[in-house]
Design an enzyme around this catalytic site. Sequence first.
Site, PDB file in Angstrom:
ATOM      1  N   GLU A   1     -10.709 -61.683 -11.994  1.00 36.50           N
ATOM      2  CA  GLU A   1     -11.751 -62.296 -13.213  1.00 36.50           C
ATOM      3  C   GLU A   1     -11.247 -63.557 -13.467  1.00 36.50           C
ATOM      4  O   GLU A   1     -10.085 -63.651 -13.741  1.00 36.50           O
ATOM      5  CB  GLU A   1     -11.555 -61.411 -14.198  1.00 36.50           C
ATOM      6  CG  GLU A   1     -12.314 -61.481 -15.361  1.00 36.50           C
ATOM      7  CD  GLU A   1     -13.909 -61.910 -15.143  1.00 36.50           C
ATOM      8  OE1 GLU A   1     -14.452 -61.223 -14.698  1.00 36.50           O
ATOM      9  OE2 GLU A   1     -14.158 -63.129 -15.556  1.00 36.50           O
ATOM     10  N   CYS A  31     -21.454 -58.537 -20.083  1.00 34.80           N
ATOM     11  CA  CYS A  31     -21.642 -57.328 -21.032  1.00 34.80           C
ATOM     12  C   CYS A  31     -20.902 -56.922 -22.371  1.00 34.80           C
ATOM     13  O   CYS A  31     -21.182 -56.928 -23.258  1.00 34.80           O
ATOM     14  CB  CYS A  31     -21.694 -55.870 -20.176  1.00 34.80           C
ATOM     15  SG  CYS A  31     -21.942 -54.397 -21.084  1.00 34.80           S
ATOM     16  N   THR A  42     -20.194 -60.931  -9.440  1.00 34.83           N
ATOM     17  CA  THR A  42     -20.145 -62.272 -10.156  1.00 34.83           C
ATOM     18  C   THR A  42     -20.885 -62.497 -11.289  1.00 34.83           C
ATOM     19  O   THR A  42     -20.845 -63.603 -12.075  1.00 34.83           O
ATOM     20  CB  THR A  42     -19.904 -63.606  -9.424  1.00 34.83           C
ATOM     21  OG1 THR A  42     -20.848 -63.577  -8.560  1.00 34.83           O
ATOM     22  CG2 THR A  42     -18.591 -63.440  -8.648  1.00 34.83           C
ATOM     23  N   SER A  70     -24.176 -63.140 -13.692  1.00 31.37           N
ATOM     24  CA  SER A  70     -25.299 -64.153 -13.997  1.00 31.37           C
ATOM     25  C   SER A  70     -24.987 -65.096 -15.180  1.00 31.37           C
ATOM     26  O   SER A  70     -24.083 -64.813 -16.058  1.00 31.37           O
ATOM     27  CB  SER A  70     -26.424 -63.353 -14.162  1.00 31.37           C
ATOM     28  OG  SER A  70     -26.536 -62.721 -15.483  1.00 31.37           O
ATOM     29  N   GLU A 112     -33.727 -59.716 -29.546  1.00 27.57           N
ATOM     30  CA  GLU A 112     -32.782 -59.035 -30.215  1.00 27.57           C
ATOM     31  C   GLU A 112     -31.862 -59.937 -31.044  1.00 27.57           C
ATOM     32  O   GLU A 112     -31.786 -59.756 -32.209  1.00 27.57           O
ATOM     33  CB  GLU A 112     -31.928 -58.403 -29.326  1.00 27.57           C
ATOM     34  CG  GLU A 112     -32.320 -57.343 -28.389  1.00 27.57           C
ATOM     35  CD  GLU A 112     -31.577 -56.395 -27.542  1.00 27.57           C
ATOM     36  OE1 GLU A 112     -30.219 -57.001 -27.294  1.00 27.57           O
ATOM     37  OE2 GLU A 112     -31.697 -55.498 -26.907  1.00 27.57           O
ATOM     38  N   VAL A 128     -42.743 -75.406 -24.143  1.00 28.58           N
ATOM     39  CA  VAL A 128     -41.878 -76.514 -24.868  1.00 28.58           C
ATOM     40  C   VAL A 128     -41.564 -77.526 -23.903  1.00 28.58           C
ATOM     41  O   VAL A 128     -41.507 -77.366 -22.803  1.00 28.58           O
ATOM     42  CB  VAL A 128     -40.376 -75.832 -25.172  1.00 28.58           C
ATOM     43  CG1 VAL A 128     -39.420 -76.782 -25.681  1.00 28.58           C
ATOM     44  CG2 VAL A 128     -40.677 -74.591 -26.313  1.00 28.58           C
ATOM     45  N   HIS A 168     -36.293 -28.863 -33.766  1.00 23.42           N
ATOM     46  CA  HIS A 168     -36.998 -29.059 -35.076  1.00 23.42           C
ATOM     47  C   HIS A 168     -36.187 -29.291 -36.033  1.00 23.42           C
ATOM     48  O   HIS A 168     -35.462 -28.402 -36.235  1.00 23.42           O
ATOM     49  CB  HIS A 168     -38.261 -28.062 -35.081  1.00 23.42           C
ATOM     50  CG  HIS A 168     -38.905 -28.394 -36.454  1.00 23.42           C
ATOM     51  ND1 HIS A 168     -39.915 -29.359 -36.395  1.00 23.42           N
ATOM     52  CD2 HIS A 168     -39.084 -28.041 -37.686  1.00 23.42           C
ATOM     53  CE1 HIS A 168     -40.456 -29.650 -37.489  1.00 23.42           C
ATOM     54  NE2 HIS A 168     -39.842 -28.838 -38.404  1.00 23.42           N
TER      55      HIS A 168
HETATM   56  C1  LIG Z   1     -26.925 -61.322 -25.000  1.00 18.23           C
HETATM   57  C2  LIG Z   1     -27.089 -60.126 -23.901  1.00 18.23           C
HETATM   58  C3  LIG Z   1     -27.557 -58.966 -24.266  1.00 18.23           C
HETATM   59  C4  LIG Z   1     -27.414 -57.986 -23.250  1.00 18.23           C
HETATM   60  N1  LIG Z   1     -27.863 -56.848 -23.653  1.00 18.23           N
HETATM   61  C5  LIG Z   1     -27.790 -55.779 -22.524  1.00 18.23           C
HETATM   62  C6  LIG Z   1     -27.989 -54.621 -22.762  1.00 18.23           C
HETATM   63  O1  LIG Z   1     -27.987 -54.340 -24.160  1.00 18.23           O
HETATM   64  N2  LIG Z   1     -28.054 -53.563 -21.965  1.00 18.23           N
HETATM   65  C7  LIG Z   1     -27.964 -53.901 -20.726  1.00 18.23           C
HETATM   66  O2  LIG Z   1     -27.943 -53.145 -19.959  1.00 18.23           O
HETATM   67  N3  LIG Z   1     -27.695 -55.147 -20.207  1.00 18.23           N
HETATM   68  C8  LIG Z   1     -27.601 -56.156 -21.273  1.00 18.23           C
HETATM   69  N4  LIG Z   1     -27.380 -57.448 -21.084  1.00 18.23           N
HETATM   70  C9  LIG Z   1     -27.333 -57.846 -19.391  1.00 18.23           C
HETATM   71  C10 LIG Z   1     -25.963 -57.509 -18.788  1.00 18.23           C
HETATM   72  O3  LIG Z   1     -24.845 -58.088 -19.448  1.00 18.23           O
HETATM   73  C11 LIG Z   1     -25.679 -57.590 -17.308  1.00 18.23           C
HETATM   74  O4  LIG Z   1     -26.823 -57.227 -16.823  1.00 18.23           O
HETATM   75  C12 LIG Z   1     -24.518 -57.177 -16.829  1.00 18.23           C
HETATM   76  O5  LIG Z   1     -23.390 -57.655 -17.575  1.00 18.23           O
HETATM   77  C13 LIG Z   1     -24.074 -57.608 -15.442  1.00 18.23           C
HETATM   78  O6  LIG Z   1     -23.044 -57.078 -15.018  1.00 18.23           O
HETATM   79  P1  LIG Z   1     -22.314 -57.466 -13.586  1.00 18.23           P
HETATM   80  O7  LIG Z   1     -21.101 -56.876 -13.210  1.00 18.23           O
HETATM   81  O8  LIG Z   1     -23.436 -57.928 -12.429  1.00 18.23           O
HETATM   82  O9  LIG Z   1     -22.070 -59.246 -14.222  1.00 18.23           O
HETATM   83  P2  LIG Z   1     -21.401 -59.944 -15.360  1.00 18.23           P
HETATM   84  O10 LIG Z   1     -21.140 -58.898 -16.388  1.00 18.23           O
HETATM   85  O11 LIG Z   1     -21.925 -61.034 -15.832  1.00 18.23           O
HETATM   86  O12 LIG Z   1     -19.907 -59.963 -14.897  1.00 18.23           O
HETATM   87  C14 LIG Z   1     -19.618 -60.930 -13.763  1.00 18.23           C
HETATM   88  C15 LIG Z   1     -18.078 -61.552 -14.162  1.00 18.23           C
HETATM   89  O13 LIG Z   1     -17.533 -62.056 -12.951  1.00 18.23           O
HETATM   90  C16 LIG Z   1     -16.975 -63.068 -13.257  1.00 18.23           C
HETATM   91  N5  LIG Z   1     -16.914 -64.142 -12.314  1.00 18.23           N
HETATM   92  C17 LIG Z   1     -17.748 -64.709 -12.076  1.00 18.23           C
HETATM   93  N6  LIG Z   1     -17.730 -65.928 -11.020  1.00 18.23           N
HETATM   94  C18 LIG Z   1     -16.226 -65.481 -10.748  1.00 18.23           C
HETATM   95  C19 LIG Z   1     -15.354 -66.116  -9.748  1.00 18.23           C
HETATM   96  N7  LIG Z   1     -15.741 -66.938  -8.822  1.00 18.23           N
HETATM   97  N8  LIG Z   1     -14.032 -65.411  -9.693  1.00 18.23           N
HETATM   98  C20 LIG Z   1     -13.607 -64.318 -10.770  1.00 18.23           C
HETATM   99  N9  LIG Z   1     -14.700 -63.997 -11.626  1.00 18.23           N
HETATM  100  C21 LIG Z   1     -15.691 -64.280 -11.534  1.00 18.23           C
HETATM  101  C22 LIG Z   1     -17.519 -63.667 -14.835  1.00 18.23           C
HETATM  102  O14 LIG Z   1     -16.663 -64.439 -15.548  1.00 18.23           O
HETATM  103  C23 LIG Z   1     -18.104 -62.203 -15.347  1.00 18.23           C
HETATM  104  O15 LIG Z   1     -16.868 -61.895 -16.102  1.00 18.23           O
HETATM  105  C24 LIG Z   1     -27.267 -58.608 -21.809  1.00 18.23           C
HETATM  106  C25 LIG Z   1     -26.976 -59.788 -21.672  1.00 18.23           C
HETATM  107  C26 LIG Z   1     -26.902 -60.595 -22.529  1.00 18.23           C
HETATM  108  C27 LIG Z   1     -26.417 -62.159 -22.093  1.00 18.23           C
END
Ligand SMILES: Cc1cc2nc3c(=O)[nH]c(=O)nc-3n(C[C@H](O)[C@H](O)[C@H](O)COP(=O)(O)OP(=O)(O)OC[C@H]3O[C@@H](n4cnc5c(N)ncnc54)[C@H](O)[C@@H]3O)c2cc1C
Length: 471
Positions: free
Chosen positions: A34, A45, A147, A149, A191, A241, A449
């Site tokens: 990480e 997340c 990794t 988005s 939100e 925009v 209920h």
């Molecule tokens: C404001 C906001 C609110 C949200 N609310 C919700 C919600 O209520 N419910 C829901 O289901 N989803 C929600 N989401 C979406 C959710 O956060 C994502 O869908 C989820 O985190 C994706 O998980 P992931 O494991 O794919 O990636 P991520 O959670 O993005 O984790 C990827 C990790 O990889 C790390 N990384 C990237 N590249 C590298 C690298 N080269 N080497 C080492 N580490 C690396 C990053 O630092 C990151 O920590 C929200 C998103 C945002 C922005």
Amino acid sequence: MPDKFDLVVIGAGPGGYTAAIRAAQLGKTVACIEKRSGKALGGTCLNVGCIPSKALLDSSELYDVTVHKLARHGIKVDKVGLDLATMLKRKDDVVKTLTGGIAGLFKKYKVTPFYGAGKLAGGNKVTVTTDDGKVTELEAGHILLATGSDSIELPFLKYDGTNIVSSTEALTFPEVPKHLIVVGGGYIGLELGSVWRRLGAKVSVVEFLPRILAIADGEVATQVQKLLTKQGFEFHLNTKVTGATTGRGTVTVNAEGKDGQKLALEGDRVLVAVGRRPHTAGLGLDIAGVEADPKSGKVKVDTHFRTNVSYISAIGDIIDGPMLAHKASEEGVVFAEQLAGMKPHLNYDTIPSVIYIWPEVSSVGKTEEQVKETGKPYKVGKFPFAATGRARAMDEIDGFVKVITDAATDRILGVHILGARASELIAECVAVMEYHGSAEDIARCTHSHPTLSEAVGEAARMAYSGLPINF
Ligand SMILES: Cc1cc2nc3c(=O)[nH]c(=O)nc-3n(C[C@H](O)[C@H](O)[C@H](O)COP(=O)(O)OP(=O)(O)OC[C@H]3O[C@@H](n4cnc5c(N)ncnc54)[C@H](O)[C@@H]3O)c2cc1C
């Protein structure tokens, strides 16, 4: 000699950390890399997404209830004040507790964390580069890319970290904006707009499309817009925009309606929430020969999360499908179990989604528009929360439950809920759909209920029999 692991996971978000823990539970040796500063696990997340936004949504909702709703319950509150610093600190504490919890789970299940940027180095090798430039090489039996988005930046509305910001900065405004302009009418914009509107900001939403919540059921989206307008949101739909000019603590967002009408909105903060794109920069996809879609940037995988390189897989936001935490973590579980020789399956048709505005919105399956497009006959059962005893008792009567079924078989095709605690109510519908259930199956389950879940039962009864009991 590089450290050797059965599995090396790059990214410790809900996808990556879940896969790492599950694989370790199933006997694999696992490393998880990480790069987030402060060695914070949990990804978008836990650090800057689901959790901090929900912490602020819950706090701001309590504030809003105290200011606007308690009097109706006969509760007198003398003087209500906002201590934003404490609210933000509570949010940070929630995040810290949960990210620390992941570190604890890694320890418990013997997942080895590496802190730094992970990169595919060709063959089965992965490098980890720390902030101070130290490089460690790992060797992996299998590599999992998770990794995540990043927020999309508009070229004509570049982030400046203060006045024009992404969702990350909108979670930490040190004072309530006077006028927050939200570019994008999706769930993140609504939100975070709700958080600051409840705390006193004027909130204007500018949306390019003719509607908000582009992928939600149309009837639900229309109703949400009405309810948010009543709460004080201002919407500019069909509006593009075109740029912004920044003054001293102010930003003027310039936009143009579909009819050519020019619009200039002056605010002090602009939140750009127009979507997210997969984070693959610097990951070394080219070095390893991993294919990504040139347009979306998403890593291409087969139904078993395998990329075109047999020992490299990918899950979560960097592959196709809804960008949701629970989708990423379910993929993590399924991936790890497949790696261990099990045969799990993930049903993408029953992944729910929730929008944590008030009242909440949740859904699973197809929208009415999508069902209509199939050309097959369908039925709709709808039940308003206003007709349930519990919603009346709570004084939360806005919204409805909408159940869409196949007219020939009664099988549930989609459920859409707008109402208090919709986030919790959808779980029953997901379970029934997972078992290919019918509206009658839900209707014949006894619902306690008085509960809000009675509205789900009644909407289902309406769908299969044409008549609910209580409406
Ligand atoms: C404001 C906001 C609110 C949200 N609310 C919700 C919600 O209520 N419910 C829901 O289901 N989803 C929600 N989401 C979406 C959710 O956060 C994502 O869908 C989820 O985190 C994706 O998980 P992931 O494991 O794919 O990636 P991520 O959670 O993005 O984790 C990827 C990790 O990889 C790390 N990384 C990237 N590249 C590298 C690298 N080269 N080497 C080492 N580490 C690396 C990053 O630092 C990151 O920590 C929200 C998103 C945002 C922005």
